[in-house]
Design a protein around this motif. Structure first.
Motif, PDB file in Angstrom:
ATOM      1  N   THR A 199       1.037  -1.342   0.562  1.00 60.86           N
ATOM      2  CA  THR A 199      -0.180   0.452  -0.412  1.00 60.86           C
ATOM      3  C   THR A 199       0.573   1.344   0.099  1.00 60.86           C
ATOM      4  N   THR A 200       1.728   1.254   0.667  1.00 57.25           N
ATOM      5  CA  THR A 200       3.054   2.406   0.889  1.00 57.25           C
ATOM      6  C   THR A 200       3.459   2.152  -0.990  1.00 57.25           C
ATOM      7  N   ALA A 201       3.360   1.233  -1.302  1.00 53.24           N
ATOM      8  CA  ALA A 201       4.197   1.674  -2.551  1.00 53.24           C
ATOM      9  C   ALA A 201       3.718   2.182  -3.738  1.00 53.24           C
ATOM     10  N   ILE A 202       2.329   2.056  -3.495  1.00 54.86           N
ATOM     11  CA  ILE A 202       0.974   2.253  -4.366  1.00 54.86           C
ATOM     12  C   ILE A 202       0.938   3.919  -4.381  1.00 54.86           C
ATOM     13  N   GLY A 203       0.677   3.873  -3.450  1.00 55.27           N
ATOM     14  CA  GLY A 203       0.680   5.707  -2.520  1.00 55.27           C
ATOM     15  C   GLY A 203       1.762   6.332  -3.851  1.00 55.27           C
ATOM     16  N   PHE A 204       3.030   5.605  -4.048  1.00 54.96           N
ATOM     17  CA  PHE A 204       4.195   6.498  -4.933  1.00 54.96           C
ATOM     18  C   PHE A 204       3.775   6.618  -5.886  1.00 54.96           C
ATOM     19  N   ALA A 205       3.458   4.469  -6.414  1.00 52.66           N
ATOM     20  CA  ALA A 205       3.591   4.469  -7.921  1.00 52.66           C
ATOM     21  C   ALA A 205       1.984   5.102  -8.140  1.00 52.66           C
ATOM     22  N   THR A 206       1.046   5.929  -7.396  1.00 57.77           N
ATOM     23  CA  THR A 206       0.406   6.682  -8.354  1.00 57.77           C
ATOM     24  C   THR A 206       0.082   7.085  -9.056  1.00 57.77           C
ATOM     25  N   PHE A 207       2.053   7.994  -8.681  1.00 55.75           N
ATOM     26  CA  PHE A 207       2.874   8.894  -9.693  1.00 55.75           C
ATOM     27  C   PHE A 207       2.980   8.882 -10.743  1.00 55.75           C
ATOM     28  N   ILE A 208       2.878   7.320 -11.145  1.00 56.42           N
ATOM     29  CA  ILE A 208       3.132   7.155 -12.972  1.00 56.42           C
ATOM     30  C   ILE A 208       1.919   7.667 -13.503  1.00 56.42           C
ATOM     31  N   THR A 209       0.434   7.854 -13.427  1.00 57.67           N
ATOM     32  CA  THR A 209      -0.606   7.829 -13.952  1.00 57.67           C
ATOM     33  C   THR A 209      -0.527   9.478 -14.233  1.00 57.67           C
ATOM     34  N   SER A 210       0.594  10.199 -13.840  1.00 56.75           N
ATOM     35  CA  SER A 210       0.784  11.757 -14.353  1.00 56.75           C
ATOM     36  C   SER A 210       1.161  11.647 -15.035  1.00 56.75           C
ATOM     37  N   ASN A 211       0.580  11.329 -16.176  1.00 54.43           N
ATOM     38  CA  ASN A 211       1.810  12.107 -17.575  1.00 54.43           C
ATOM     39  C   ASN A 211       2.948  12.397 -17.706  1.00 54.43           C
ATOM     40  N   ASN A 212       3.794  12.258 -15.941  1.00 53.94           N
ATOM     41  CA  ASN A 212       4.244  13.725 -16.329  1.00 53.94           C
ATOM     42  C   ASN A 212       5.608  12.879 -16.073  1.00 53.94           C
ATOM     43  N   LYS A 213       6.769  13.223 -16.761  1.00 50.45           N
ATOM     44  CA  LYS A 213       8.050  12.222 -16.997  1.00 50.45           C
ATOM     45  C   LYS A 213       8.737  12.765 -15.277  1.00 50.45           C
ATOM     46  N   LEU A 214       8.499  13.968 -14.654  1.00 49.04           N
ATOM     47  CA  LEU A 214       9.505  14.231 -13.810  1.00 49.04           C
ATOM     48  C   LEU A 214       8.654  12.959 -12.187  1.00 49.04           C
ATOM     49  N   LEU A 215       7.668  12.765 -12.564  1.00 47.89           N
ATOM     50  CA  LEU A 215       6.581  12.377 -11.429  1.00 47.89           C
ATOM     51  C   LEU A 215       6.497  10.720 -11.471  1.00 47.89           C
ATOM     52  N   ILE A 216       6.826  10.601 -12.918  1.00 46.51           N
ATOM     53  CA  ILE A 216       6.370   8.856 -12.933  1.00 46.51           C
ATOM     54  C   ILE A 216       8.059   8.190 -12.596  1.00 46.51           C
ATOM     55  N   GLU A 217       9.298   8.883 -12.897  1.00 45.99           N
ATOM     56  CA  GLU A 217      10.073   8.518 -12.274  1.00 45.99           C
ATOM     57  C   GLU A 217      10.291   8.564 -10.610  1.00 45.99           C
ATOM     58  N   PHE A 218       9.680   9.006 -10.702  1.00 42.08           N
ATOM     59  CA  PHE A 218      10.009   9.670  -8.658  1.00 42.08           C
ATOM     60  C   PHE A 218       9.366   8.303  -7.862  1.00 42.08           C
ATOM     61  N   GLY A 219       8.361   8.408  -8.728  1.00 43.32           N
ATOM     62  CA  GLY A 219       6.623   7.111  -8.379  1.00 43.32           C
ATOM     63  C   GLY A 219       7.471   5.976  -8.899  1.00 43.32           C
ATOM     64  N   ASN A 220       8.061   5.653  -9.963  1.00 47.34           N
ATOM     65  CA  ASN A 220       8.877   4.310  -9.861  1.00 47.34           C
ATOM     66  C   ASN A 220       9.667   3.710  -9.330  1.00 47.34           C
ATOM     67  N   VAL A 221      10.810   4.726  -8.919  1.00 49.84           N
ATOM     68  CA  VAL A 221      12.092   4.337  -8.178  1.00 49.84           C
ATOM     69  C   VAL A 221      11.546   4.268  -6.904  1.00 49.84           C
ATOM     70  N   THR A 222      11.315   5.051  -6.693  1.00 50.59           N
ATOM     71  CA  THR A 222      10.476   4.921  -4.791  1.00 50.59           C
ATOM     72  C   THR A 222       9.731   3.781  -4.504  1.00 50.59           C
ATOM     73  N   ALA A 223       8.893   3.567  -5.353  1.00 48.36           N
ATOM     74  CA  ALA A 223       7.652   2.438  -5.360  1.00 48.36           C
ATOM     75  C   ALA A 223       8.709   0.762  -5.405  1.00 48.36           C
ATOM     76  N   VAL A 224       9.815   0.706  -6.005  1.00 43.10           N
ATOM     77  CA  VAL A 224      11.233  -0.100  -6.328  1.00 43.10           C
ATOM     78  C   VAL A 224      11.152  -0.517  -5.175  1.00 43.10           C
ATOM     79  N   ASN A 225      12.196   0.828  -4.501  1.00 43.08           N
ATOM     80  CA  ASN A 225      12.718   0.379  -3.644  1.00 43.08           C
ATOM     81  C   ASN A 225      11.979  -0.141  -2.238  1.00 43.08           C
ATOM     82  N   ILE A 226      11.054   0.511  -2.184  1.00 43.78           N
ATOM     83  CA  ILE A 226       9.970   0.423  -0.835  1.00 43.78           C
ATOM     84  C   ILE A 226      10.143  -0.950  -0.734  1.00 43.78           C
ATOM     85  N   ILE A 227       9.701  -1.807  -2.250  1.00 43.14           N
ATOM     86  CA  ILE A 227       9.254  -3.590  -2.157  1.00 43.14           C
ATOM     87  C   ILE A 227      10.072  -4.071  -2.039  1.00 43.14           C
TER      88      ILE A 227
END
Length: 808
Positions: free
Chosen positions: A337-365
């Motif tokens: 659920t924590t990773a989901i909170g960050f991974a939702t940034f992937i839906t923003s269609n913004n490169k900066l936030l997509i990268e932030f969401g991807n790397v944070t979610a992967v690191n949390i798991i």
């Protein structure tokens, strides 16, 4: 059957880890080595974030402008507000500084008083020429320099607002970098290794500190600040979380184990950045510190459960095995659920936030699995906990606080609801006062010298943020028709009436300067030519436009003569008014430029950023709703209860609304940095909710569906870990308030506040709701049992697994 499969799976995980300790450690070492090898791909970003998608119309228009007139972010300005500039010593040092900059291979052009050109008429060639405004041979003559100052301010109105402020006497130089290096490492090398030392040398020689600004300089200094802050965040996060962990558990060994885990997590976070080939930006720079702050709660839950188990039966091996067996699934789901909170940034269609969401979610798991492996293994090697290590389970001060909360839940639920409703009303009032910020520099480090220089140039030259207007005449060479120039002049007069904008600059000013030059430099003729004068004056100007480096029009007219550029500057504090300004400009343009013959586009970095902020707000609100939906789906899947979904969301939505209300009351605007708060805080806060509800459901079965006893048992067992982790997260995110970047400070402070409110909400409002809605919740759960059971499992359930035996 599924329940036994779940129990059997985590039993298997515990056995594999504890029976293959050396192999597990070797695997962790191999993964770490592979990720360290990816560090070679790590690099810092050399561009500012574009918050809009590439196919957005605003971006398309901006890129079309750049194609015709080139990169607008290659200008560095250096200014002085000191009358001593026009004295031999200071002027000599200034000329030396500018000559050194001008001769650098990374610099295209320097426009300054020492090399200033004035437009003069050459009758024999029927053209205009650029001739020297200053005579270097006379630069040691004080009287000459004072006269030069008078001529500059009096005879060259074309340069007013560009190179000098007539009212205050401020003079500045314009340094145009090679556009090819603007977004590369060469820009950083030029600024830090050549420009800054040269400026320091000038200050040393004269005692005058020049003011410096411009996007290449600002970006470089911001990147250097980010670099320095990364180290501060990592060290501070490690220090504060280790101190808190030791305070809770009073065990040096347990603290060192947890620190080892999060340090490996930090190493992995850099490795994932390199593996994904992501640049380090103002957001991804936070990831290593976030991993420390988010990783410690895993260590707290696992260590606390180990101590609880050991406290019961004093068998270290059994306790370590049952840590994984009992709460492995629950901890995994909360990390998900924590990773989901960050991974939702992937839906923003913004490169900066997509990268932030991807790397944070992967690191949390990844950090979850690292914790699940390392904690049991390390504790199996070190001695069993001593009595002083277990005292935290019954510590007086914390126990007293938890007892007070439990007593409030037992006897004062109406008071809890009234308080929640009152806070909701206050939050809604505050939210009505919220505003959106379109500022480009609001989040920049205000304590730094380069930010103070930005403010200086905003004051002296009516802003530094460019607003560009492109006029398409729809035919080649249409710009230099006198009728078009007259329309543009009228248009510029209207723009000049907009108080938020500086005096516009365009080809109109250049043609006016051409007429002044034709009449031997008389400033009284700084105006557009008449219809009788246009043929010979514009012919001079067109001949001058063929002169290569002396092409005076290329900055304002494209090579075909079809497109014209009008540039105005705006104070950054007027960013919120860009929509009104854009609307007014377009209204005036529609009056002066018929659509069948002209097309007028309003663009520029300021406009792109402001619209990007609005776009980001819309998308992140959608992302937050998506996070709510995923969480609700997860709860419904686990509990098969619609009412349980509401019970899980209400305690987490209230802190978010309260934070939004506080932002309104404190005038903290919605901007890219503060919008992130809600997704991050929700993803972290909902963990405690799921952990509480999952264990509550198990306690119901364990206590024969006796509601009150189940709620109180859940609180007594899970409440302490919830309190510990919330305190760690609160102080951990507070570390980001050490930043010089306003956005990072706001992010740290607001997330900390939200998580603190979320802790109280989950410890008080959540159990109160469960007690109030208990009968219908029980009925639903009895009728529709969960597909997967993620709560703790009883000793009897574990012992009844086929072939179960404790590891020895």
């Amino acid at each position: 059957m599924v329940k036994w499969f779940s129990l059997g799976f985590w039993e298997l995980v515990a056995r594999i880890v504890l029976r293959n300790k050396t192999l597990m450690l070797i695997l962790v070492a191999i993964v770490t080595a592979l990720l360290v090898n990816q560090w070679k791909n790590i690099r810092f970003s050399f561009t500012e974030a574009n918050l809009l998608p590439a196919d957005d119309p605003t971006n398309v228009e901006y890129n079309a402008f750049l194609q015709k007139f080139g990169e607008e972010g290659n200008l560095i300005v250096i200014g002085i507000k000191d009358s001593a500039l026009f004295t031999p010593k200071v002027y000599g040092s200034w000329s030396k500084l500018m000559t050194a900059i001008e001769n650098d291979k990374n610099v295209d052009l320097v426009v300054d008083i020492h090399n200033l050109k004035k437009l003069t008429k050459n009758d024999s060639l029927r053209t205009f020429e650029l001739t020297n405004f200053t005579d270097a041979a006379k630069s040691n003559d004080t009287a000459y320099l004072q006269n030069l100052k008078k001529q500059l301010f009096k005879d060259l109105p074309f340069y007013e607002g560009l190179l000098f402020n007539k009212g205050s006497g401020t003079v500045r130089a314009a340094v145009y970098l090679d556009k090819k290096i603007v977004n590369t490492k060469a820009r950083k090398d030029f600024v830090l290794e050549k420009l800054v030392p040269a400026l320091d040398e000038f200050k040393k020689e004269t005692g005058i500190a020049p003011k410096v600004s411009g996007m290449p300089y600002i970006r470089t200094m911001s990147t250097e600040t980010i670099k320095s802050e990364m180290g501060i965040f990592i060290v501070s996060s490690l220090l504060i979380t280790s101190l808190l962990f030791f305070f809770f558990f009073r065990s040096v060994r347990a603290t060192l184990v947890s620190m080892f885990i999060v340090i490996i997590g930090v190493i992995w976070s850099f490795g994932f950045l390199g593996l994904f080939n992501y640049e380090i930006t103002v957001l991804t720079a936070l990831v290593p510190a976030l991993i420390i702050v988010i990783g410690i709660p895993n260590c707290i839950f696992l260590t606390n459960k180990y101590h609880q188990e050991f406290f019961v039966h004093r068998n270290k091996v059994k306790a370590l095995q049952r840590v994984t067996t009992k709460i492995g699934a629950a901890t995994l789901m909360t990390n998900v659920t924590t990773a989901i909170g960050f991974a939702t940034f992937i839906t923003s269609n913004n490169k900066l936030l997509i990268e932030f969401g991807n790397v944070t979610a992967v690191n949390i798991i990844a950090l979850f699995f690292l914790s699940l492996i390392i904690i049991p293994i390390f504790h199996s090697y070190i001695p069993s906990p001593k009595e002083r290590h277990l005292r935290h389970l019954e510590r007086g001060s914390v126990k007293g606080f938890m007892d007070w909360i439990l007593d409030t839940v037992k006897h004062k639920r109406i008071s809890i609801y009234l308080m929640a409703i009152g806070l909701l009303v206050i939050a809604l009032l505050g939210m009505s006062r919220m505003r959106i910020s379109g500022s480009l520099i609001e989040d920049m480090p205000k304590k730094t010298e380069f930010f103070k220089d930005i403010v200086f140039f905003e004051k002296e030259f009516d802003g530094v943020m460019p607003l560009e207007i492109m006029v398409d005449t729809k035919r080649p060479k249409g710009v230099l028709k006198l009728s078009t120039l007259n329309r543009m002049e009228e248009f510029e007069k209207e723009i000049n009436e907009i108080p938020e904008l500086s005096k516009p600059i365009s080809v109109v000013s250049l043609v006016k300067y051409s007429k002044q030059a034709y009449y031997n430099g008389n400033p009284e003729y700084f105006e557009l030519p008449t219809s009788q004068e246009q043929s010979f004056i514009l012919s001079y100007a067109k001949n001058a436009a063929k002169g290569g480096k002396q092409n005076l029009m290329k900055a304002y007219v494209d090579s075909t003569g079809r497109y014209a550029r009008i540039t105005a500057f705006m104070r950054d504090d007027n960013g919120n008014r860009i929509p009104e300004i854009e609307k007014r400009i377009k209204t005036e343009a529609a009056k002066l430029f018929p659509k069948d013959r002209f097309e007028v586009t309003v663009t520029g970095k300021s406009l792109v950023f402001q619209k990007g902020t609005g776009y980001l707000l819309d998308n992140l609100l959608s992302s937050l709703l998506f996070a709510f939906f995923l969480t609700a789906l997860l709860v419904a899947f686990m509990f098969r209860s619609v009412k349980m979904v509401l019970v899980s969301l209400i305690p987490n939505m209230l802190p978010l609304l309260l934070t939004a209300g506080i932002m309104g009351f404190l005038d903290i605007p919605l901007k890219p940095s503060t919008i992130l708060v809600f997704g991050i805080a929700f993803g972290l806060s909902v963990d405690d909710t799921l952990r509480f509800l999952a264990q509550y459901r198990e306690e119901l079965k364990r206590n024969n569906w006796r509601i009150r006893r189940s709620v109180y048992a859940t609180f007594n067992d899970a409440g302490l870990s919830m309190f510990y982790t919330s305190i760690v997260l609160f102080f951990g995110f507070s570390v980001f308030m050490l930043s010089d970047f306003g956005g990072t400070v706001a992010l740290g402070g607001l997330v900390s506040l939200t998580l603190f409110c979320g802790m109280l909400s989950n410890l008080m409002l959540l159990p109160a709701l469960v007690l109030t809605l208990n009968k219908s919740l029980i009925t639903e759960q009895e009728m529709r049992p969960a597909i997967i059971d993620i709560a703790e499992h009883t000793d009897d359930e574990i012992e009844s697994l086929p072939g179960h035996k404790d590891l020895g």
